[in-house]
Design a protein around this motif. Structure first.
Motif, short mmCIF file in Angstrom:
data_model
loop_
_atom_site.label_atom_id
_atom_site.label_comp_id
_atom_site.label_asym_id
_atom_site.label_seq_id
_atom_site.Cartn_x
_atom_site.Cartn_y
_atom_site.Cartn_z
N TYR A 81 -8.73 11.61 -1.98
CA TYR A 81 -10.10 11.25 -2.34
C TYR A 81 -10.87 12.45 -2.89
O TYR A 81 -11.55 12.34 -3.91
CB TYR A 81 -10.83 10.67 -1.12
CG TYR A 81 -12.23 10.21 -1.45
CD1 TYR A 81 -12.43 8.99 -2.10
CD2 TYR A 81 -13.33 10.98 -1.13
CE1 TYR A 81 -13.70 8.56 -2.42
CE2 TYR A 81 -14.61 10.56 -1.45
CZ TYR A 81 -14.79 9.35 -2.09
OH TYR A 81 -16.05 8.93 -2.41
N GLY A 122 0.81 -1.21 0.00
CA GLY A 122 0.00 0.00 0.00
C GLY A 122 0.84 1.26 0.00
O GLY A 122 0.58 2.20 -0.77
N ARG A 169 -9.34 13.56 -6.38
CA ARG A 169 -8.98 12.48 -7.31
C ARG A 169 -9.44 12.72 -8.74
O ARG A 169 -8.84 12.20 -9.68
CB ARG A 169 -9.51 11.14 -6.81
CG ARG A 169 -11.02 10.99 -6.91
CD ARG A 169 -11.50 9.72 -6.24
NE ARG A 169 -12.92 9.52 -6.40
CZ ARG A 169 -13.87 10.13 -5.71
NH1 ARG A 169 -13.53 10.99 -4.78
NH2 ARG A 169 -15.14 9.88 -5.92
N ALA A 175 2.42 1.74 -3.40
CA ALA A 175 1.48 2.27 -4.39
C ALA A 175 1.28 3.77 -4.21
O ALA A 175 1.28 4.54 -5.18
CB ALA A 175 0.15 1.54 -4.31
N LEU A 215 -4.83 6.55 -4.37
CA LEU A 215 -6.03 6.31 -3.57
C LEU A 215 -6.07 4.87 -3.09
O LEU A 215 -6.32 4.61 -1.90
CB LEU A 215 -7.28 6.64 -4.39
CG LEU A 215 -8.61 6.37 -3.70
CD1 LEU A 215 -8.75 7.25 -2.46
CD2 LEU A 215 -9.77 6.61 -4.65
N HIS A 216 -5.81 3.92 -3.97
CA HIS A 216 -5.86 2.51 -3.58
C HIS A 216 -4.77 2.17 -2.57
O HIS A 216 -5.00 1.38 -1.66
CB HIS A 216 -5.74 1.63 -4.82
CG HIS A 216 -6.86 1.83 -5.79
ND1 HIS A 216 -6.69 1.69 -7.14
CD2 HIS A 216 -8.16 2.17 -5.62
CE1 HIS A 216 -7.84 1.93 -7.75
NE2 HIS A 216 -8.74 2.24 -6.84
N GLY A 217 -3.60 2.78 -2.74
CA GLY A 217 -2.53 2.55 -1.77
C GLY A 217 -2.88 3.08 -0.39
O GLY A 217 -2.64 2.41 0.62
N LEU A 267 -5.47 10.52 2.79
CA LEU A 267 -6.62 9.89 2.14
C LEU A 267 -7.70 10.91 1.80
O LEU A 267 -8.27 10.87 0.71
CB LEU A 267 -7.18 8.80 3.05
CG LEU A 267 -8.21 7.84 2.48
CD1 LEU A 267 -7.70 7.18 1.22
CD2 LEU A 267 -8.58 6.81 3.52
N PRO A 309 -5.07 6.84 -9.57
CA PRO A 309 -5.80 5.84 -8.79
C PRO A 309 -4.92 5.01 -7.85
O PRO A 309 -5.37 4.62 -6.77
CB PRO A 309 -6.45 4.96 -9.87
CG PRO A 309 -6.62 5.87 -11.03
CD PRO A 309 -5.42 6.78 -10.99
N ALA A 310 -3.68 4.76 -8.23
CA ALA A 310 -2.79 3.98 -7.37
C ALA A 310 -2.60 4.66 -6.02
O ALA A 310 -2.45 3.98 -4.99
CB ALA A 310 -1.44 3.77 -8.05
N LEU A 316 -5.91 3.55 0.84
CA LEU A 316 -6.96 2.70 1.40
C LEU A 316 -6.40 1.37 1.89
O LEU A 316 -6.80 0.87 2.95
CB LEU A 316 -8.06 2.46 0.36
CG LEU A 316 -8.98 3.64 0.07
CD1 LEU A 316 -9.86 3.35 -1.14
CD2 LEU A 316 -9.83 3.96 1.29
N THR A 317 -5.48 0.81 1.14
CA THR A 317 -4.83 -0.44 1.55
C THR A 317 -4.09 -0.24 2.86
O THR A 317 -4.16 -1.08 3.76
CB THR A 317 -3.87 -0.93 0.46
OG1 THR A 317 -4.61 -1.16 -0.73
CG2 THR A 317 -3.15 -2.20 0.87
#
Length: 117
Positions: free
Chosen positions: A86, A15, A89, A18, A42-44, A82, A39-40, A46-47
């Motif tokens: 978010y 995470g 984004r 990313a 945001l996903h990182g 985050l 997007p990476a 969240l992870t």
């Protein structure tokens, strides 16, 4: 339990990779004022949030000491990261200072994790 903890530490590192990797891929664009949150990132983030919460729970369940002040500070930084990623984004361009702040907070989060013992 140790195997499960190590598994989630690995996912937590993925995470952060990313999130920071997404930041690094946009550094040249940041210099031109054209950076955006990919997007990476945001996903990182969240992870990191999910795996971090799971790691705290697993460590407490295994009777390991958890430094709640350290975890609280890391959580606060991650929530700011985050939130920024978010909310912004979908923007085509992000202000250099705001984009740099996300990189700075991410780096600070890493150093808190590694150096605060």
């Amino acid at each position: 339990m140790d195997v499960l903890i190590h598994l989630f530490v690995g996912l937590h590192i993925i995470g952060i990779a990313a999130l920071l990797g997404g930041f690094f891929t946009q550094m040249k664009a940041m210099g031109r004022g054209e950076a955006r949150f990919v997007p990476a990132m945001l996903h990182g983030a969240l992870t990191m949030l999910v795996t971090g919460a799971i790691l705290v729970g697993l460590n407490q369940a295994d009777d390991h000491h958890v430094n709640n002040i350290k975890i609280g500070l890391k959580l606060a930084l991650l929530i700011v990261i985050l939130g920024l990623v978010y909310v912004k984004r979908d923007d085509e361009k992000i202000d250099k200072r705001l984009f740099g702040l996300v990189g700075l907070l991410t780096t600070a989060n890493i150093f808190i994790a590694v150096l605060w013992t």
